[in-house]
Design an enzyme around this catalytic site. Structure first.
Site, short mmCIF file in Angstrom:
data_model
loop_
_atom_site.label_atom_id
_atom_site.label_comp_id
_atom_site.label_asym_id
_atom_site.label_seq_id
_atom_site.Cartn_x
_atom_site.Cartn_y
_atom_site.Cartn_z
N LYS A 11 -29.80 23.99 -5.92
CA LYS A 11 -28.43 23.97 -6.44
C LYS A 11 -28.38 23.57 -7.94
CE LYS A 11 -26.36 23.03 -1.88
NZ LYS A 11 -25.40 22.19 -1.11
N TYR A 51 -19.78 30.47 1.15
CA TYR A 51 -19.26 29.28 1.82
C TYR A 51 -17.93 29.54 2.53
CZ TYR A 51 -22.81 26.11 -0.11
OH TYR A 51 -23.98 25.47 -0.39
N PHE A 59 -13.07 19.99 0.61
CA PHE A 59 -14.02 20.02 -0.50
C PHE A 59 -14.35 21.44 -0.97
CE2 PHE A 59 -16.52 19.63 3.47
CZ PHE A 59 -17.33 20.77 3.38
N ASN A 114 -26.05 17.89 -3.80
CA ASN A 114 -27.16 17.46 -2.95
C ASN A 114 -28.38 18.35 -3.01
OD1 ASN A 114 -26.08 19.54 -1.52
ND2 ASN A 114 -25.62 18.39 0.33
N HIS A 117 -29.69 23.86 -0.37
CA HIS A 117 -29.05 24.44 0.82
C HIS A 117 -30.14 25.04 1.69
CE1 HIS A 117 -26.73 27.08 3.45
NE2 HIS A 117 -27.66 27.99 3.18
N GLU A 128 -27.29 35.30 5.21
CA GLU A 128 -27.45 34.70 3.88
C GLU A 128 -28.56 35.39 3.08
OE1 GLU A 128 -25.84 30.27 5.27
OE2 GLU A 128 -27.94 30.51 4.70
P1 RTP Z 1 -25.83 23.29 3.10
O1 RTP Z 1 -24.90 24.20 3.88
O2 RTP Z 1 -25.57 23.33 1.61
O3 RTP Z 1 -27.27 23.52 3.44
O4 RTP Z 1 -25.55 21.78 3.52
P2 RTP Z 1 -25.25 21.18 4.95
O5 RTP Z 1 -25.37 22.24 6.01
O6 RTP Z 1 -26.06 19.95 5.08
O7 RTP Z 1 -23.74 20.76 4.80
P3 RTP Z 1 -22.38 21.57 5.14
O8 RTP Z 1 -21.59 20.74 6.09
O9 RTP Z 1 -22.71 22.98 5.52
O10 RTP Z 1 -21.64 21.55 3.74
C1 RTP Z 1 -21.96 22.49 2.74
C2 RTP Z 1 -22.04 21.81 1.41
O11 RTP Z 1 -20.74 21.39 1.02
C3 RTP Z 1 -20.85 20.21 0.22
N1 RTP Z 1 -20.08 19.15 0.84
N2 RTP Z 1 -19.32 18.33 0.16
N3 RTP Z 1 -17.55 16.29 -0.62
C4 RTP Z 1 -17.88 16.40 0.65
O12 RTP Z 1 -17.47 15.66 1.51
C5 RTP Z 1 -18.79 17.47 1.02
N4 RTP Z 1 -19.22 17.75 2.25
C6 RTP Z 1 -20.04 18.81 2.13
C7 RTP Z 1 -22.31 19.86 0.14
O13 RTP Z 1 -22.85 20.44 -1.05
C8 RTP Z 1 -22.88 20.54 1.36
O14 RTP Z 1 -24.26 20.77 1.23
MG MG Z 2 -24.41 24.13 5.92
#
Ligand code: RTP
Ligand code: MG
Length: 140
Positions: A11, A51, A59, A114, A117, A128
């Protein structure tokens, strides 16, 4: 051995801090092979499509802004159980909860910024990968 493929993004917070090589080293040490990779600047449309599952979340706007704020590196990773293995190597979404040695524990700045992804299931991995790579760009 059944090889699986997953989609990965390094990212904008990772490219900004020149961490792509350090993160790739963790990926390769975990037994995952980078079989496709390119550095791009995501358009707003690409980020919103990517997304879309989160579009009702509070968010979402911030996430699209962040993902289009600088270069990213999109990748296809291959290996045994690549999807689950990469999720393990990435660590929890919130770096404060990520296990020692994971990419997010080592490098992430916050729950939003973070660093990486990774696909969460075989069906999403296929979708994807197809959003960013054509078949002849992936060399296993
Ligand atoms: P990713 O999809 O990026 O691999 O991450 P993940 O599955 O661990 O998390 P996900 O729930 O799918 O959320 C996608 C991305 O959204 C951002 N996020 N921000 N501000 C917040 O509370 C929040 N929560 C999620 C993060 O960049 C997350 O990786
Ligand atoms: Mg995710």
């Amino acid at each position: 051995m059944v090889l699986e493929r997953t989609f990965s993004i390094l990212k904008p917070d990772a490219t900004a801090r020149n961490l792509t090589g350090a993160i790739n080293a963790v990926i390769e040490q975990a037994g995952l092979r980078i079989v496709a990779q390119k550095r791009i600047r995501m358009t707003r449309e690409q980020a919103e499509t990517f997304y879309a599952v989160h579009k009702e979340r509070p968010f979402f706007g911030e996430l699209v802004e962040f993902m289009t704020s600088g270069p990213v590196v999109v990748q296809v990773l291959e290996g045994e159980n690549a999807i689950a293995r990469y999720r393990d190597v990435m660590g929890a979404t919130n770096p404060a909860q990520a296990a020692d040695g994971t990419i997010r524990k080592l490098f992430a700045k916050s729950i939003g910024e973070n660093s990486v992804h990774g696909s969460d299931a075989p069906e999403t991995a296929v979708i994807e990968i197809a959003q960013f790579f054509s078949g002849n760009e992936i060399v296993g």
